[in-house]
Design an enzyme around this catalytic site. Structure first.
Site, short mmCIF file in Angstrom:
data_model
loop_
_atom_site.label_atom_id
_atom_site.label_comp_id
_atom_site.label_asym_id
_atom_site.label_seq_id
_atom_site.Cartn_x
_atom_site.Cartn_y
_atom_site.Cartn_z
N SER A 123 40.15 67.41 39.31
CA SER A 123 41.08 67.98 40.29
C SER A 123 41.07 67.22 41.62
O SER A 123 42.10 67.16 42.29
CB SER A 123 40.76 69.45 40.51
OG SER A 123 39.40 69.61 40.90
N THR A 124 39.95 66.62 42.00
CA THR A 124 39.93 65.84 43.25
C THR A 124 40.75 64.57 43.04
O THR A 124 41.48 64.13 43.94
CB THR A 124 38.47 65.49 43.65
OG1 THR A 124 37.68 66.67 43.50
CG2 THR A 124 38.40 65.01 45.09
N ASP B 84 36.25 58.12 41.65
CA ASP B 84 36.13 59.28 40.77
C ASP B 84 35.48 60.46 41.50
O ASP B 84 34.77 60.26 42.49
CB ASP B 84 35.29 58.91 39.53
CG ASP B 84 35.66 59.74 38.32
OD1 ASP B 84 36.30 60.80 38.48
OD2 ASP B 84 35.33 59.31 37.19
N GLU C 124 35.03 57.60 31.85
CA GLU C 124 34.67 57.43 33.26
C GLU C 124 33.50 56.47 33.41
O GLU C 124 33.47 55.63 34.30
CB GLU C 124 34.29 58.78 33.88
CG GLU C 124 35.48 59.70 34.05
CD GLU C 124 35.11 61.08 34.56
OE1 GLU C 124 35.99 61.75 35.10
OE2 GLU C 124 33.94 61.49 34.41
N ALA D 236 32.97 64.09 41.11
CA ALA D 236 31.67 64.36 40.47
C ALA D 236 31.42 65.86 40.51
O ALA D 236 32.02 66.59 41.32
CB ALA D 236 30.54 63.62 41.20
N GLY E 38 35.07 68.02 33.37
CA GLY E 38 36.40 68.02 32.77
C GLY E 38 36.42 67.31 31.42
O GLY E 38 37.49 67.12 30.82
O1 LIG Z 1 35.15 65.00 33.42
C1 LIG Z 1 35.44 65.20 34.59
C2 LIG Z 1 34.96 64.41 35.70
O2 LIG Z 1 33.64 63.96 35.57
C3 LIG Z 1 35.24 64.93 37.09
O3 LIG Z 1 35.13 63.84 37.96
C4 LIG Z 1 34.30 65.99 37.58
O4 LIG Z 1 34.23 67.03 36.65
C5 LIG Z 1 34.71 66.53 38.95
O5 LIG Z 1 35.94 67.16 38.84
P1 LIG Z 1 36.61 67.96 40.01
O6 LIG Z 1 37.11 66.96 41.00
O7 LIG Z 1 37.74 68.72 39.35
O8 LIG Z 1 35.59 68.88 40.59
#
Ligand SMILES: O=C[C@H](O)[C@H](O)[C@H](O)COP(=O)(O)O
Length: 227
Positions: free
Chosen positions: A31-32, A84, A106, A86, A100
């Site tokens: 989502s980020t 990316d 990644e 985390a 995710g």
């Molecule tokens: O598989 C997903 C990834 O590693 C994402 O970078 C991680 O889960 C962080 O995601 P979010 O920005 O949605 O917190």
């Protein structure tokens, strides 16, 4: 927009300033990264020349939506910068990723980049990794055997289920979410997991991060290997 979403947007906007004309990028997932892709698309529309390799089908979809040009590893094997999100970041810049389900691509992308920039809001910063269950990608065949071997390392693995269905990664594998509670030696655990037959990869990103951008309501802080 909710406060948590705002913090993601703020850090994503800051991260785009690290992208320079002509760069080959690794484009993370989550989502980020959604906010990053949106902002990157705006810069591309204003003339920024870049290409990116997406780490998930979802990110590839956002790239198409926001007109971010894509490439693949058949055309280039070295990226200038991977960006990316985390799930957890510790004081040594070690990470848990894969919330995710995109951890494998990644990691391949981050490992092929000269710099790996991680973007998070302050809720992801922890003293020790492990409160967030560690995602481990495993092959479906014999998954019960693999799960038992992972459990013997001191955790409770749970096969990921989403909307009542077994979650399948973009690579056709399963994810086990492994509750370790506290991971004191990420490097050792990473090596142990990687040595198990049936394990494709795991969400520990050890000694890969160049820099972390962290947003809080006041500012975006920078944490890097030297700080
Ligand atoms: O598989 C997903 C990834 O590693 C994402 O970078 C991680 O889960 C962080 O995601 P979010 O920005 O949605 O917190």
């Amino acid at each position: 927009m909710r406060k948590a979403e705002q913090l993601k947007q703020i850090v994503a906007k800051e991260a785009v300033n690290y992208v320079k004309d002509g760069m080959k990028l690794g484009l993370g997932s989550g989502s980020t990264m959604y906010f990053f892709m949106k902002e990157l698309g705006e810069r591309v529309n204003n003339g920024l020349k870049i290409v990116g390799i997406p780490t998930s089908n979802k990110t590839a979809e956002w790239a198409r939506d926001f007109h971010v040009p894509l490439t693949d590893f058949s055309k280039t094997q070295e990226l200038d910068l991977a960006i990316d999100g985390a799930d957890e970041v510790d004081p040594n810049l070690q990470l848990i990723k894969g919330g995710g389900g995109a951890l494998l691509r990644e990691k391949v992308v981050a490992a092929s980049a000269k710099e790996f920039l991680v973007i998070v809001d302050e809720s992801k910063i922890v003293e020790h990794l492990g409160k967030f269950p560690l995602p481990v990608e495993i092959v479906p065949f014999g998954w019960e055997v693999t799960a038992n071997k992972i459990a013997a390392l001191g955790c409770e693995p749970e096969r990921r289920i989403v909307n009542d269905n077994v979650y399948i990664t973009d690579n056709g594998n399963y994810i086990l979410d492994c509750k370790f509670d506290k991971i004191t030696e990420p490097e050792k655990l990473n090596n142990e997991l990687q040595s198990l037959v049936g394990v494709v990869d795991n969400g520990l990103f050890v000694n890969m991060t160049s820099k972390v951008l962290i947003s809080n309501p006041e500012q975006v802080k920078v944490m890097d290997k030297e700080s």
